[in-house]
Design an enzyme around this catalytic site. Structure first.
Site, PDB file in Angstrom:
ATOM      1  N   ARG A 172     -38.067  42.305  -9.943  1.00  0.00           N
ATOM      2  CA  ARG A 172     -37.297  40.878 -10.035  1.00  0.00           C
ATOM      3  C   ARG A 172     -36.413  41.222  -8.636  1.00  0.00           C
ATOM      4  O   ARG A 172     -36.211  40.115  -7.682  1.00  0.00           O
ATOM      5  CB  ARG A 172     -35.952  41.142 -11.118  1.00  0.00           C
ATOM      6  CG  ARG A 172     -35.323  39.989 -11.038  1.00  0.00           C
ATOM      7  CD  ARG A 172     -34.398  40.381 -12.281  1.00  0.00           C
ATOM      8  NE  ARG A 172     -34.733  40.227 -13.695  1.00  0.00           N
ATOM      9  CZ  ARG A 172     -34.546  40.874 -14.614  1.00  0.00           C
ATOM     10  NH1 ARG A 172     -33.443  41.600 -14.428  1.00  0.00           N
ATOM     11  NH2 ARG A 172     -35.072  41.014 -15.790  1.00  0.00           N
ATOM     12  N   ASP A 228     -32.544  38.159 -25.298  1.00  0.00           N
ATOM     13  CA  ASP A 228     -32.878  38.108 -26.736  1.00  0.00           C
ATOM     14  C   ASP A 228     -31.581  38.547 -27.823  1.00  0.00           C
ATOM     15  O   ASP A 228     -30.681  38.480 -26.787  1.00  0.00           O
ATOM     16  CB  ASP A 228     -33.692  39.375 -26.956  1.00  0.00           C
ATOM     17  CG  ASP A 228     -33.142  40.680 -26.679  1.00  0.00           C
ATOM     18  OD1 ASP A 228     -32.658  41.352 -27.468  1.00  0.00           O
ATOM     19  OD2 ASP A 228     -33.244  40.806 -25.310  1.00  0.00           O
ATOM     20  N   GLY A 278     -32.544  45.729 -12.790  1.00  0.00           N
ATOM     21  CA  GLY A 278     -33.464  46.953 -13.123  1.00  0.00           C
ATOM     22  C   GLY A 278     -34.999  46.925 -12.828  1.00  0.00           C
ATOM     23  O   GLY A 278     -35.339  47.722 -12.370  1.00  0.00           O
ATOM     24  N   SER A 332     -30.843  41.746 -17.789  1.00  0.00           N
ATOM     25  CA  SER A 332     -31.146  41.025 -18.880  1.00  0.00           C
ATOM     26  C   SER A 332     -30.141  41.730 -20.165  1.00  0.00           C
ATOM     27  O   SER A 332     -30.076  42.915 -20.001  1.00  0.00           O
ATOM     28  CB  SER A 332     -32.499  40.766 -19.615  1.00  0.00           C
ATOM     29  OG  SER A 332     -33.174  42.251 -19.493  1.00  0.00           O
ATOM     30  N   ARG A 334     -38.002  36.822 -18.021  1.00  0.00           N
ATOM     31  CA  ARG A 334     -37.146  37.859 -17.534  1.00  0.00           C
ATOM     32  C   ARG A 334     -37.105  38.095 -16.181  1.00  0.00           C
ATOM     33  O   ARG A 334     -36.223  38.148 -15.559  1.00  0.00           O
ATOM     34  CB  ARG A 334     -37.250  38.943 -18.364  1.00  0.00           C
ATOM     35  CG  ARG A 334     -36.859  39.000 -19.883  1.00  0.00           C
ATOM     36  CD  ARG A 334     -37.073  40.129 -20.737  1.00  0.00           C
ATOM     37  NE  ARG A 334     -37.152  40.046 -22.057  1.00  0.00           N
ATOM     38  CZ  ARG A 334     -36.565  40.842 -22.890  1.00  0.00           C
ATOM     39  NH1 ARG A 334     -36.041  42.090 -22.805  1.00  0.00           N
ATOM     40  NH2 ARG A 334     -36.723  40.751 -24.229  1.00  0.00           N
ATOM     41  N   ARG A 388     -41.387  55.446  -4.935  1.00  0.00           N
ATOM     42  CA  ARG A 388     -41.382  55.430  -6.265  1.00  0.00           C
ATOM     43  C   ARG A 388     -41.398  53.985  -6.918  1.00  0.00           C
ATOM     44  O   ARG A 388     -41.164  53.597  -8.014  1.00  0.00           O
ATOM     45  CB  ARG A 388     -40.188  56.084  -7.104  1.00  0.00           C
ATOM     46  CG  ARG A 388     -40.204  57.688  -6.775  1.00  0.00           C
ATOM     47  CD  ARG A 388     -39.062  58.266  -7.505  1.00  0.00           C
ATOM     48  NE  ARG A 388     -39.037  59.562  -7.458  1.00  0.00           N
ATOM     49  CZ  ARG A 388     -39.295  60.623  -8.351  1.00  0.00           C
ATOM     50  NH1 ARG A 388     -39.638  60.271  -9.550  1.00  0.00           N
ATOM     51  NH2 ARG A 388     -39.314  61.825  -8.044  1.00  0.00           N
ATOM     52  N   ARG A 398     -24.812  44.434 -10.515  1.00  0.00           N
ATOM     53  CA  ARG A 398     -25.890  44.536 -11.422  1.00  0.00           C
ATOM     54  C   ARG A 398     -26.333  43.186 -11.776  1.00  0.00           C
ATOM     55  O   ARG A 398     -25.372  42.468 -12.555  1.00  0.00           O
ATOM     56  CB  ARG A 398     -25.787  45.501 -12.241  1.00  0.00           C
ATOM     57  CG  ARG A 398     -26.721  45.529 -13.615  1.00  0.00           C
ATOM     58  CD  ARG A 398     -26.959  46.754 -14.401  1.00  0.00           C
ATOM     59  NE  ARG A 398     -27.353  46.445 -15.594  1.00  0.00           N
ATOM     60  CZ  ARG A 398     -28.599  46.046 -15.854  1.00  0.00           C
ATOM     61  NH1 ARG A 398     -29.535  45.777 -14.884  1.00  0.00           N
ATOM     62  NH2 ARG A 398     -29.127  45.745 -17.198  1.00  0.00           N
TER      63      ARG A 398
END
Length: 236
Positions: A27, A207, A23, A93, A220, A46, A90
């Site tokens: 990362r 989490d 996402g 987290s 993360r 973007r 994908r």
């Protein structure tokens, strides 16, 4: 293959047949800088960063998806349909929904339940069940076992809502055996099915929704390396 879209502008750089899709675009940058060789950036529109390089001699791309089904819906659709991508994995987290799952465990999403209306566009006479490609699931589980990762395979919940007014939403999904919650995979799986392509979601538990446990934003971004290694190893 298109020269570019409003959201992805490769400017001549190649996009591999397999794209890893976290996402967070940072990362994606972390993976490119720490795992890939001969890296070329293929997107910065973007600030949704995308890179292509090689991992153990095979060509792999990595690109951010943003948050939510609406965002990954755009990027995965374009990658599948305009840039000849065959597989999107994908890597993200998620929040755990079962007591036997702990921080840093890895969830392999065999299916993706959702509260999204994304699939409604296809007007199917019933309820479409978004699922991952079986071979990718099997390959990911085998590789995870090989490296000694703690994994759970099953259903996850792709939610359109982060701050939910229904305070019992977690327990309702948990009663049905759902392993964890994230926000993108159902849309990815639907797009893959519609395009006749492959998709998989692999998640590191960041989490716990039943216990007061959580990782930091930096952890993360930079510390979920087992998940990244599994995805890179099974990239075709």
């Amino acid at each position: 293959m298109t020269q570019g879209t409003a959201h992805i502008q490769p400017n001549g750089a190649k996009i591999a047949k397999t794209v890893l899709m976290p996402g967070d675009p940072l990362r994606a940058k972390f993976i490119a800088e720490n795992f890939l060789e001969d890296v070329v950036q293929f997107n910065e529109v973007r600030n949704m960063l995308g890179y292509t390089g090689t991992y153990k001699g095979k060509e792999v791309s990595v690109m951010g998806s943003g948050m939510g089904i609406a965002s990954i819906g755009i990027y995965s659709y374009e990658l599948y349909n305009f840039f000849d991508v065959e597989t999107i994995i994908r890597i993200g987290s998620c929040g755990a929904m079962q007591e036997n799952i702990n921080l840093y465990d890895i969830i392999i999403a065999q299916g993706a339940s959702t509260n999204s209306k994304y699939v409604d566009q296809f007007n199917v006479p019933g309820y479409f069940a978004p699922i991952a490609d079986f071979q990718l699931v099997a390959d990911a589980k085998n590789k995870a076992d090989e490296i000694g990762a703690t994994t759970h395979v099953g259903n996850i919940f792709s939610s359109d809502i982060f701050y939910n007014a229904d305070t019992e939403v977690t327990s309702k999904w948990a009663r049905l055996g759902v392993l964890g919650v994230e926000m993108e995979s159902a849309g990815l799986y639907v797009n893959a099915a519609a395009a006749g392509k492959k998709a998989l979601g692999i998640f590191t538990v960041s989490d716990h929704l039943l216990r007061d446990e959580a990782t930091t934003a930096e952890e993360r971004q930079n510390s979920f390396t087992q998940m990244m290694e599994i995805a890179l190893e099974i990239a075709e």
